[in-house]
Design a protein around this motif. Structure first.
Motif, PDB file in Angstrom:
ATOM      1  N   ALA A  35       9.507   1.702   1.360  1.00 33.16           N
ATOM      2  CA  ALA A  35      10.392   2.764   1.841  1.00 33.16           C
ATOM      3  C   ALA A  35      11.850   2.371   1.699  1.00 33.16           C
ATOM      4  O   ALA A  35      12.721   3.233   1.523  1.00 33.16           O
ATOM      5  CB  ALA A  35      10.065   3.071   3.304  1.00 33.16           C
ATOM      6  N   VAL A  36      12.146   1.072   1.765  1.00 37.60           N
ATOM      7  CA  VAL A  36      13.535   0.612   1.643  1.00 37.60           C
ATOM      8  C   VAL A  36      14.109   0.988   0.286  1.00 37.60           C
ATOM      9  O   VAL A  36      15.134   1.671   0.184  1.00 37.60           O
ATOM     10  CB  VAL A  36      13.628  -0.913   1.862  1.00 37.60           C
ATOM     11  CG1 VAL A  36      15.074  -1.382   1.655  1.00 37.60           C
ATOM     12  CG2 VAL A  36      13.153  -1.295   3.244  1.00 37.60           C
ATOM     13  N   THR A  37      13.466   0.539  -0.775  1.00 42.53           N
ATOM     14  CA  THR A  37      14.005   0.777  -2.110  1.00 42.53           C
ATOM     15  C   THR A  37      13.889   2.247  -2.508  1.00 42.53           C
ATOM     16  O   THR A  37      14.772   2.792  -3.179  1.00 42.53           O
ATOM     17  CB  THR A  37      13.299  -0.117  -3.144  1.00 42.53           C
ATOM     18  OG1 THR A  37      11.876   0.027  -3.006  1.00 42.53           O
ATOM     19  CG2 THR A  37      13.663  -1.567  -2.925  1.00 42.53           C
TER      20      THR A  37
ATOM     21  N   GLU B 181       8.075  10.091   9.173  1.00 46.48           N
ATOM     22  CA  GLU B 181       8.880   8.882   9.338  1.00 46.48           C
ATOM     23  C   GLU B 181      10.178   9.018   8.550  1.00 46.48           C
ATOM     24  O   GLU B 181      10.212   9.587   7.460  1.00 46.48           O
ATOM     25  CB  GLU B 181       8.100   7.655   8.868  1.00 46.48           C
ATOM     26  CG  GLU B 181       6.886   7.347   9.741  1.00 46.48           C
ATOM     27  CD  GLU B 181       7.256   7.201  11.205  1.00 46.48           C
ATOM     28  OE1 GLU B 181       8.182   6.420  11.517  1.00 46.48           O
ATOM     29  OE2 GLU B 181       6.640   7.879  12.049  1.00 46.48           O
ATOM     30  N   CYS B 182      11.248   8.487   9.113  1.00 48.92           N
ATOM     31  CA  CYS B 182      12.583   8.691   8.559  1.00 48.92           C
ATOM     32  C   CYS B 182      13.227   7.361   8.166  1.00 48.92           C
ATOM     33  O   CYS B 182      13.027   6.339   8.825  1.00 48.92           O
ATOM     34  CB  CYS B 182      13.486   9.375   9.583  1.00 48.92           C
ATOM     35  SG  CYS B 182      12.865  10.967  10.171  1.00 48.92           S
TER      36      CYS B 182
ATOM     37  N   THR C  37       0.834  -1.204   0.000  1.00 46.03           N
ATOM     38  CA  THR C  37       0.000   0.000   0.000  1.00 46.03           C
ATOM     39  C   THR C  37       0.869   1.255   0.000  1.00 46.03           C
ATOM     40  O   THR C  37       2.061   1.192   0.316  1.00 46.03           O
ATOM     41  CB  THR C  37      -0.941   0.003   1.218  1.00 46.03           C
ATOM     42  OG1 THR C  37      -0.163  -0.165   2.412  1.00 46.03           O
ATOM     43  CG2 THR C  37      -1.962  -1.111   1.124  1.00 46.03           C
ATOM     44  N   PRO C  38       0.300   2.413  -0.334  1.00 46.84           N
ATOM     45  CA  PRO C  38       1.094   3.646  -0.410  1.00 46.84           C
ATOM     46  C   PRO C  38       1.813   3.964   0.896  1.00 46.84           C
ATOM     47  O   PRO C  38       1.294   3.718   1.989  1.00 46.84           O
ATOM     48  CB  PRO C  38       0.042   4.710  -0.735  1.00 46.84           C
ATOM     49  CG  PRO C  38      -1.034   3.965  -1.451  1.00 46.84           C
ATOM     50  CD  PRO C  38      -1.098   2.632  -0.785  1.00 46.84           C
ATOM     51  N   ILE C  39       3.014   4.548   0.763  1.00 49.13           N
ATOM     52  CA  ILE C  39       3.779   4.946   1.951  1.00 49.13           C
ATOM     53  C   ILE C  39       3.570   6.427   2.271  1.00 49.13           C
ATOM     54  O   ILE C  39       4.145   6.941   3.224  1.00 49.13           O
ATOM     55  CB  ILE C  39       5.283   4.645   1.786  1.00 49.13           C
ATOM     56  CG1 ILE C  39       5.849   5.347   0.554  1.00 49.13           C
ATOM     57  CG2 ILE C  39       5.518   3.146   1.706  1.00 49.13           C
ATOM     58  CD1 ILE C  39       7.343   5.133   0.354  1.00 49.13           C
TER      59      ILE C  39
ATOM     60  N   GLU D 180      13.787   4.855  11.358  1.00 47.43           N
ATOM     61  CA  GLU D 180      13.837   5.551  12.635  1.00 47.43           C
ATOM     62  C   GLU D 180      12.660   6.516  12.753  1.00 47.43           C
ATOM     63  O   GLU D 180      12.144   7.006  11.737  1.00 47.43           O
ATOM     64  CB  GLU D 180      15.161   6.310  12.784  1.00 47.43           C
ATOM     65  CG  GLU D 180      15.433   6.841  14.181  1.00 47.43           C
ATOM     66  CD  GLU D 180      15.261   5.789  15.277  1.00 47.43           C
ATOM     67  OE1 GLU D 180      14.084   5.502  15.636  1.00 47.43           O
ATOM     68  OE2 GLU D 180      16.264   5.256  15.767  1.00 47.43           O
ATOM     69  N   SER D 181      12.244   6.761  13.973  1.00 49.41           N
ATOM     70  CA  SER D 181      11.155   7.713  14.215  1.00 49.41           C
ATOM     71  C   SER D 181      11.733   9.126  14.233  1.00 49.41           C
ATOM     72  O   SER D 181      12.920   9.322  14.524  1.00 49.41           O
ATOM     73  CB  SER D 181      10.473   7.416  15.553  1.00 49.41           C
ATOM     74  OG  SER D 181      11.272   7.897  16.619  1.00 49.41           O
ATOM     75  N   PRO D 182      10.916  10.132  13.930  1.00 47.21           N
ATOM     76  CA  PRO D 182      11.429  11.512  13.925  1.00 47.21           C
ATOM     77  C   PRO D 182      11.912  11.978  15.299  1.00 47.21           C
ATOM     78  O   PRO D 182      12.781  12.838  15.399  1.00 47.21           O
ATOM     79  CB  PRO D 182      10.228  12.335  13.445  1.00 47.21           C
ATOM     80  CG  PRO D 182       9.033  11.483  13.720  1.00 47.21           C
ATOM     81  CD  PRO D 182       9.493  10.070  13.562  1.00 47.21           C
TER      82      PRO D 182
END
Length: 301
Positions: free
Chosen positions: A130-132, A231-232, A25-27, A176-178
């Motif tokens: 988010a990884v790629t 989100e980071c 699903t969308p990030i 990581e969280s902000p």
């Protein structure tokens, strides 16, 4: 009993028209949902998700109405067999994470593992990750990379983990969280001061940002910000040939058996020794404790 009877085909269990669908699903940007993603969600007899509030917003945006059930890391182990029974009985069960590809840093892989063990049909409906996305956005070499997910929360444990990751010949990807990213960057700067690091934030959203610098400088720049939002993802450059050669010259870390022998020789209690080394070597505490007992018995003979 009737629910169990409906899912009868066990041995080999390649059953019916049922399907377990892992749906990306969308990030961030909801328009990244593909037509195939939306079709799979609409056809589902049951949609499993981490947080029904998050997934309800996605469904409402596209006018999709399907039965929802929470299936996060706290309940998935207890519900897995009943869910897979429904697939065996012919239901279409879809699984989504809050954002991105399910199974990547979330509990969905537990269902895929169980479905394959039972011979049930599974499919992956591709979507954003988010990884790629972060790897591409970082501009760092990524012919090889290692996905860490979240580091431990304590700085001391982060140092241990980064030390173990330092020799991997590829980029490192960390979530990581902000709220914690400044502290995590400070530890990265301490452990890997020569590496370039990219902070990739708010992927696919209006305020998407990529900030890249050598680790100490990036840590300083982020620490000076009043607030970090969204989100980071951190992408750390892989080690240079010189860094690997220097690590080889310094010698490798002691083996688990060597570390146990040293702890026993110093008189450290067996239980606390096993707890410490299980964490350090990322192994189950029970296995390490058994090995501690074996080596201790050998030294006492």
């Amino acid at each position: 009993m009737s629910g169990c009877d409906a899912a009868a085909p066990r041995q080999g269990e390649a059953a019916s028209d049922g399907m377990l669908s892992m749906v990306g699903t969308p990030i961030g940007n909801l328009e990244d949902a593909s037509p195939r993603v939306l079709q799979t969600l609409r056809r589902a007899d049951l949609l499993l998700c981490e947080d029904t509030r998050v997934t309800s917003k996605l469904l409402a945006h596209f006018g999709i109405r399907v039965p929802l059930q929470r299936c996060d890391e706290n309940v998935i182990a207890d519900r897995a067999e009943a869910i897979l029974d429904r697939v065996a009985a012919g239901d279409r069960v879809a699984f989504v994470s809050d954002a991105g590809m399910p199974g990547v840093s979330d509990p969905g892989q537990h269902l895929v593992d169980g479905a394959l063990d039972r011979g049930l049909p599974t499919e992956v409906i591709p979507g954003p990750s988010a990884v790629t996305c972060a790897l591409v956005a970082s501009g760092l070499p990524m012919s090889n990379f290692f996905f860490q997910g979240f580091l431990p929360r304590k700085a001391s444990a982060q140092r241990e983990r980064l030390s173990a990751l330092a020799r991997i010949p590829g980029a490192l990807v960390i979530y990581e969280s902000p709220h914690r990213v400044a502290g995590t960057l400070a530890v990265i700067a301490e452990c890997l001061p020569a590496r370039r690091v990219a902070l990739v934030r708010e992927l696919t959203k209006l305020h998407e940002e990529v900030v890249r610098d050598v680790a100490p400088e990036l840590a300083r720049r982020v620490a000076e910000r009043a607030q970090v939002r969204g989100e980071c993802v951190l992408v750390i450059e892989g080690p240079s040939a010189e860094e690997l050669a220097s690590a080889d010259a310094a010698g490798s870390a002691p083996s688990l058996d060597q570390a146990i022998a040293g702890g026993l020789a110093s008189g450290e209690p067996k239980a606390s020794l096993a707890k410490r080394l299980a964490k350090q070597y990322h192994q189950p505490r029970s296995q390490v404790y058994d090995r501690v007992l074996q080596l201790a018995a050998g030294t006492e003979e």
